[in-house]
Design a protein around this motif. Structure first.
Motif, PDB file in Angstrom:
ATOM      1  N   PRO A 298       1.221  -1.187  -0.068  1.00 57.45           N
ATOM      2  CA  PRO A 298      -0.157  -0.011  -0.313  1.00 57.45           C
ATOM      3  C   PRO A 298       1.081   1.249   0.051  1.00 57.45           C
ATOM      4  N   GLY A 299       0.186   2.297  -0.763  1.00 59.98           N
ATOM      5  CA  GLY A 299       0.921   3.552  -0.644  1.00 59.98           C
ATOM      6  C   GLY A 299       1.583   4.140  -2.200  1.00 59.98           C
ATOM      7  N   THR A 300       2.404   4.824  -2.252  1.00 59.17           N
ATOM      8  CA  THR A 300       2.366   5.650  -3.500  1.00 59.17           C
ATOM      9  C   THR A 300       2.754   4.475  -5.010  1.00 59.17           C
ATOM     10  N   ILE A 301       2.653   4.256  -6.155  1.00 56.74           N
ATOM     11  CA  ILE A 301       3.871   3.868  -6.830  1.00 56.74           C
ATOM     12  C   ILE A 301       3.728   4.815  -8.107  1.00 56.74           C
ATOM     13  N   THR A 302       5.155   5.301  -8.545  1.00 53.28           N
ATOM     14  CA  THR A 302       5.273   5.520  -9.207  1.00 53.28           C
ATOM     15  C   THR A 302       6.130   4.340 -10.738  1.00 53.28           C
ATOM     16  N   ILE A 303       5.672   4.834 -11.688  1.00 54.39           N
ATOM     17  CA  ILE A 303       5.715   4.305 -13.280  1.00 54.39           C
ATOM     18  C   ILE A 303       6.662   4.825 -14.104  1.00 54.39           C
ATOM     19  N   GLY A 304       7.967   4.708 -14.727  1.00 55.04           N
ATOM     20  CA  GLY A 304       8.440   5.681 -15.540  1.00 55.04           C
ATOM     21  C   GLY A 304       8.043   5.899 -16.818  1.00 55.04           C
ATOM     22  N   GLY A 305       8.454   6.453 -17.768  1.00 57.05           N
ATOM     23  CA  GLY A 305       7.935   6.518 -19.443  1.00 57.05           C
ATOM     24  C   GLY A 305       8.471   5.810 -20.168  1.00 57.05           C
ATOM     25  N   CYS A 306       7.463   5.636 -21.608  1.00 52.72           N
ATOM     26  CA  CYS A 306       7.589   4.492 -22.396  1.00 52.72           C
ATOM     27  C   CYS A 306       8.712   4.941 -23.182  1.00 52.72           C
ATOM     28  N   LYS A 307       9.190   5.790 -23.727  1.00 56.04           N
ATOM     29  CA  LYS A 307      10.087   5.649 -24.042  1.00 56.04           C
ATOM     30  C   LYS A 307      11.921   4.999 -24.700  1.00 56.04           C
ATOM     31  N   ALA A 308      11.297   3.917 -25.460  1.00 56.88           N
ATOM     32  CA  ALA A 308      12.615   2.958 -26.033  1.00 56.88           C
ATOM     33  C   ALA A 308      13.104   3.219 -26.900  1.00 56.88           C
ATOM     34  N   PRO A 309      13.821   2.140 -27.503  1.00 62.19           N
ATOM     35  CA  PRO A 309      14.498   1.592 -28.871  1.00 62.19           C
ATOM     36  C   PRO A 309      13.177   0.617 -28.801  1.00 62.19           C
ATOM     37  N   GLY A 310      12.610   1.134 -30.377  1.00 59.45           N
ATOM     38  CA  GLY A 310      12.076   0.231 -31.274  1.00 59.45           C
ATOM     39  C   GLY A 310      10.240   0.536 -30.828  1.00 59.45           C
ATOM     40  N   VAL A 311      10.205   1.535 -29.863  1.00 58.68           N
ATOM     41  CA  VAL A 311       8.895   1.059 -29.449  1.00 58.68           C
ATOM     42  C   VAL A 311       7.710   2.137 -29.829  1.00 58.68           C
ATOM     43  N   ALA A 312       6.932   2.286 -30.568  1.00 62.48           N
ATOM     44  CA  ALA A 312       5.795   2.893 -31.167  1.00 62.48           C
ATOM     45  C   ALA A 312       4.411   3.005 -30.874  1.00 62.48           C
ATOM     46  N   ALA A 313       4.241   2.199 -29.009  1.00 59.47           N
ATOM     47  CA  ALA A 313       2.494   2.429 -28.381  1.00 59.47           C
ATOM     48  C   ALA A 313       2.953   2.542 -27.182  1.00 59.47           C
ATOM     49  N   MET A 314       2.020   3.397 -26.971  1.00 57.35           N
ATOM     50  CA  MET A 314       2.403   3.749 -25.212  1.00 57.35           C
ATOM     51  C   MET A 314       1.606   2.520 -24.892  1.00 57.35           C
ATOM     52  N   TYR A 315       2.406   2.363 -23.255  1.00 54.00           N
ATOM     53  CA  TYR A 315       2.427   1.060 -22.694  1.00 54.00           C
ATOM     54  C   TYR A 315       0.756   1.238 -21.620  1.00 54.00           C
ATOM     55  N   THR A 316       0.131   0.027 -21.650  1.00 48.25           N
ATOM     56  CA  THR A 316      -0.944  -0.037 -20.797  1.00 48.25           C
ATOM     57  C   THR A 316      -0.927  -0.467 -19.051  1.00 48.25           C
ATOM     58  N   VAL A 317      -1.189   0.109 -18.590  1.00 46.10           N
ATOM     59  CA  VAL A 317      -1.521  -0.052 -16.582  1.00 46.10           C
ATOM     60  C   VAL A 317      -2.636  -0.485 -16.291  1.00 46.10           C
ATOM     61  N   ALA A 318      -2.056  -2.044 -15.914  1.00 45.37           N
ATOM     62  CA  ALA A 318      -3.780  -2.889 -15.070  1.00 45.37           C
ATOM     63  C   ALA A 318      -2.765  -2.581 -13.435  1.00 45.37           C
ATOM     64  N   ILE A 319      -3.791  -2.239 -12.342  1.00 43.90           N
ATOM     65  CA  ILE A 319      -3.676  -3.155 -11.302  1.00 43.90           C
ATOM     66  C   ILE A 319      -4.519  -4.050 -10.425  1.00 43.90           C
ATOM     67  N   THR A 320      -4.535  -5.210 -10.030  1.00 42.74           N
ATOM     68  CA  THR A 320      -5.314  -5.858  -9.490  1.00 42.74           C
ATOM     69  C   THR A 320      -4.273  -6.079  -8.175  1.00 42.74           C
ATOM     70  N   PRO A 321      -5.836  -7.060  -7.123  1.00 37.97           N
ATOM     71  CA  PRO A 321      -4.971  -6.889  -5.654  1.00 37.97           C
ATOM     72  C   PRO A 321      -4.185  -8.097  -6.222  1.00 37.97           C
ATOM     73  N   ALA A 322      -3.099  -8.000  -4.486  1.00 37.08           N
ATOM     74  CA  ALA A 322      -2.198  -8.862  -4.348  1.00 37.08           C
ATOM     75  C   ALA A 322      -2.414 -10.396  -3.928  1.00 37.08           C
ATOM     76  N   ASP A 323      -1.758 -11.322  -3.876  1.00 35.33           N
ATOM     77  CA  ASP A 323      -2.873 -12.662  -3.862  1.00 35.33           C
ATOM     78  C   ASP A 323      -2.724 -13.192  -2.190  1.00 35.33           C
ATOM     79  N   THR A 324      -3.520 -13.029  -1.743  1.00 33.10           N
ATOM     80  CA  THR A 324      -3.662 -13.149  -0.727  1.00 33.10           C
ATOM     81  C   THR A 324      -3.153 -14.953   0.506  1.00 33.10           C
ATOM     82  N   PRO A 325      -1.971 -14.996   0.519  1.00 26.27           N
ATOM     83  CA  PRO A 325      -1.187 -15.744   1.897  1.00 26.27           C
ATOM     84  C   PRO A 325      -2.346 -16.488   2.426  1.00 26.27           C
TER      85      PRO A 325
END
Length: 325
Positions: A298-325
């Motif tokens: 829990p808390g703040t999550i930071t994700i970097g930029g998409c730019k990289a060699p060969g990349v021509a489409a923006m990423y997508t970001v999905a968030i799911t609950p962590a597995d419960t032990p």
């Protein structure tokens, strides 16, 4: 007779269509007995319709039709499913003639587009007939299932409105709604583009980007119903910095990144993530998205930029609950 009508539907002329429509005023029997006539007329209208609007002739005929013909014409309009005929069907649901009203309600309950949702709610709310209340609500439920473009937040009040006019427990249960997906807050992006959090909204047909018409067509099973971020495609080459997008969660989560498979060298921030071995496909054939994921507390999550060699489409970001032990 049914075989003859099916053959006529294939080779008949406009004159044949007019003759069949005139026969609808005769005593042809109940709705099942009339169906072969209605099916033949529907096919002929589609073949000979003026200005590519098959419903026009049917609506015109309805104005002068004998009472016995009107339910059949209503059902034909439903089969044609021309959006211009929807007001006529709505009017039929309010008809004084009970046979016309019943045909109108049953036809509206099978309408293929969301435009029938509010009229069906009105039928469910105002009709004294329990059968019509049930038919209308079942139609509403079917339409809600196909409203892929709406977010869970947008769907919830529609479910609640339908539940409020249900008279039986069976229909009330159909509209029980629970908002699913991880809640994210404080979404920030180092971009002038539009980014939207879609809680529980990741599914086939969901929008990938706010500035394109692309949608998702194939998703890994573990990401169906996930919260995701609808991104701006034009930001695909904007930044490779490790701090581009951030958001806050109140629970432990797995963040999945769908990244352009054409990439030849991952950005440094993504290179430490686990490769999931799954992919996401969209309505563009130029690439698919390879899934990478990482667990976060829990808390703040930071994700970097998409730019990289060969990349021509923006990423997508999905968030799911962590597995419960």
């Amino acid at each position: 007779r049914q075989d003859a009508l099916e053959g006529l539907a294939q080779v008949g002329t406009q004159t044949d269509c007019d003759a069949l429509m005139n026969r609808l005023g005769e005593d042809l029997g109940d709705a099942p007995a009339r169906k072969p006539f209605e099916d033949a007329i529907q096919k002929l209208l589609t073949r000979y319709a003026e200005n590519a609007h098959p419903a026009t002739a049917c609506i015109a005929a309805l104005q002068e039709a004998q009472p016995t013909a009107r339910p059949s014409l209503i059902r034909i309009l439903g089969g044609l499913a021309d959006e211009d005929s929807l007001p006529t069907l709505i009017e039929a649901t309010r008809a004084q003639d009970p046979t016309v009203r019943d045909a109108g309600i049953r036809t509206l309950a099978e309408w293929p587009r969301p435009s029938a949702f509010e009229p069906l709610l009105e039928v469910a709310r105002l009709s004294p007939d329990l059968t019509h209340n049930v038919l209308a609500l079942r139609g509403c439920r079917r339409l809600l299932t196909n409203m892929d473009e709406l977010t869970p937040e947008e769907l919830k009040p529609l479910y609640e409105k339908a539940a409020a006019v249900a008279r039986r427990d069976e229909e009330k249960k159909l509209f029980a709604f629970r908002l699913e997906g991880v809640a994210i807050q404080d979404l920030k992006v180092d971009s002038k583009g539009i980014y939207k959090s879609r809680r529980g909204g990741l599914r086939k047909g969901a929008s990938w980007a706010t500035d394109r018409q692309y949608t998702f067509t194939e998703l890994p099973a573990d990401l169906l119903g996930a919260t995701y971020i609808e991104i701006t495609m034009n930001d695909r080459s904007l930044s490779d910095k490790p701090e581009f997008l951030s958001f806050t969660v109140a629970e432990a989560v797995i963040v999945s990144i769908g990244y352009d498979n054409r990439c030849t060298s991952l950005p440094a921030w993504l290179s430490t993530w686990d490769k999931a071995g799954t992919m996401i496909r969209t309505t563009t054939d130029s690439c698919h998205l390879v899934v990478y994921r990482k667990a976060f507390p829990p808390g703040t999550i930071t994700i970097g930029g998409c730019k990289a060699p060969g990349v021509a489409a923006m990423y997508t970001v999905a968030i799911t609950p962590a597995d419960t032990p």
